[in-house]
Enzyme design. Sequence first.
Site, PDB file in Angstrom:
ATOM      1  N   HIS A 351       0.836  -1.208   0.000  1.00  0.00           N
ATOM      2  CA  HIS A 351       0.000   0.000   0.000  1.00  0.00           C
ATOM      3  C   HIS A 351       0.876   1.266   0.000  1.00  0.00           C
ATOM      4  CE1 HIS A 351      -3.311  -2.779   0.654  1.00  0.00           C
ATOM      5  NE2 HIS A 351      -2.540  -3.372   1.560  1.00  0.00           N
ATOM      6  N   GLU A 366      -2.190   0.335   7.971  1.00  0.00           N
ATOM      7  CA  GLU A 366      -1.258  -0.694   7.516  1.00  0.00           C
ATOM      8  C   GLU A 366      -0.038  -0.110   6.833  1.00  0.00           C
ATOM      9  OE1 GLU A 366      -1.255  -4.562   4.463  1.00  0.00           O
ATOM     10  OE2 GLU A 366      -3.047  -3.313   4.696  1.00  0.00           O
ATOM     11  N   HIS A 419       2.833  -7.076   4.578  1.00  0.00           N
ATOM     12  CA  HIS A 419       1.494  -6.520   4.783  1.00  0.00           C
ATOM     13  C   HIS A 419       1.062  -6.733   6.224  1.00  0.00           C
ATOM     14  CE1 HIS A 419       0.122  -5.746   0.533  1.00  0.00           C
ATOM     15  NE2 HIS A 419       1.202  -6.474   0.301  1.00  0.00           N
ATOM     16  N   GLU A 483       1.840 -11.559   6.131  1.00  0.00           N
ATOM     17  CA  GLU A 483       0.890 -10.733   6.881  1.00  0.00           C
ATOM     18  C   GLU A 483       1.331 -10.772   8.335  1.00  0.00           C
ATOM     19  OE1 GLU A 483      -1.620  -8.993   5.711  1.00  0.00           O
ATOM     20  OE2 GLU A 483      -2.303  -9.889   3.817  1.00  0.00           O
TER      21      GLU A 483
END
Length: 521
Positions: A351, A366, A419, A483
């Site tokens: 992102h 995030e 992430h 993650e």
Amino acid sequence: MVGVAGVCLLGSLPARASARLQAWQFDTGQNRLIFTTESGVQPQVSLLTNPHQLVIDLPGIVSSDALGDQVIGGPVQAVRVTQANARTTRMVLDLSPDYNLDPKQVKVWGMTNQQWVVQLPSATESVTGADDPSSAFPNSTLTIPDLSKAIASRSLTAVGTEPLPPLISRNQVTTAAVRATATVLRGVQTAAEGFFIPTAGAAPQVHVYRTRDANQARQIVIDLLDAAIAPGLVAEALPQGRYGISRWSLTQFATAPPAIRVTLTLDEHSPDWQITPLASGGIWVTPIGMAPSQIAAPPTTVVLPVINAVTAPPPVQRTAAPPAVATSVPQPTVAPTQNRGQVLVMLDPGHGGVDPGAVGIGGLQEKGVVLAVAQHTAAALQAQGIAVQMTRQSDQTVDLQPRATIAETARATVFVSIHANAVNMQRPEVNGLETYYYSDSGQVLATALQRQVLGTMAMNDRGVRQARFLVLRRTSMPAALIEIGFVTGAIDAPKLRDPRWQAQMGQAIAQGIVNYLSGRP
């Protein structure tokens, strides 16, 4: 009555302004104005005779009062920034009445379509003896180059047929009076790994982009926000012709907050470079894909100034996380037989920019968490001599396909996307670590990451899974997406917010990558 000696109009204004004037500075030593905009612009320049002013209009650009004005004195008495209308920023240079400026002596060129230089002649070079400047050169025009054509032809021609003045071919430090800042840049040091930029105070806020100068030389630009150049730092103290960097330029901008622009001009022998800010302070500048000792030296012998002899490499501790973290998490170790010169790790902080990623408890985003973790991962790998590149190095917007393209173009050895997870805010009980892969080789990498992080961090194991994420499908090298926890999780969210935990996670990921590269289970 206002007399206009010269006007240049380059196209109509856009429908609305959507970009800002980011920074500007008038360099009194060079008698030049340098300004940077958020997006491309074609300046429109006019010379007025009454009042005696040089006016630069920036269509499609808006300004901020925070950029302020600057009283200079001399041929250019002041520079003022105003909003001519809702869609145009106007920069006005108030000229001394006895500064007889010939428009043909004004050079205007773009180093990029976002960074422009307006070069004025010195007072002794300007036209003298003319009672009325407008009558001396009626209907004259300042011609601004067409940037795209200029780049294609490998030359930038400004006013008339005269070539542009050459850019400064040596190091440069340009200072300005600024208020106290969070970060102070103390210099540039040459080290065995590349270059280290030591800073004092808060960890630097960094934006990086790549461009070319007017001579088509490659440049890397590092902007440091809320930062100031240390008093007494001079150009002679910067590295001289080392590792393929032909010139260093440090420029202080008196913006709000103040900012520093560090520009590296690369010679033909130089590879690309990775810029890695450290949470503990300082910035690593390291070559991508090769060791500094492998970078070809210029064909001619360069005699280094004596001052360079006192520039010692920074201590090894500078690449580690803060001491409390470093003692609790071992630094990654690489097998002695590892051929590091042929290894490139591509880190992909998810992102960024307009895309915050998952937003969790307390507004935790995030994009900021994963960038901090990736920076710690990069620092830990580089401390072991492993080349690292990141798909983004600041809070910038990067689409999915370009992330894969960056890895493919760089011919990365491995690709690791970082992430943070999320579920419904009503499910705070969901916490833990997940790692994804697409290919068989990616599964081995993902397993190494999951195993190492779980062996280091106290986390719930949610497993290694196969997925069709674009960045995994469109990268040919072993690739994994990790993650690192749930921003919506009651257990994970406070940890994800903690800088010390971020450093530990970054080092654990680095060790997992090292384990994979070394063939360790």
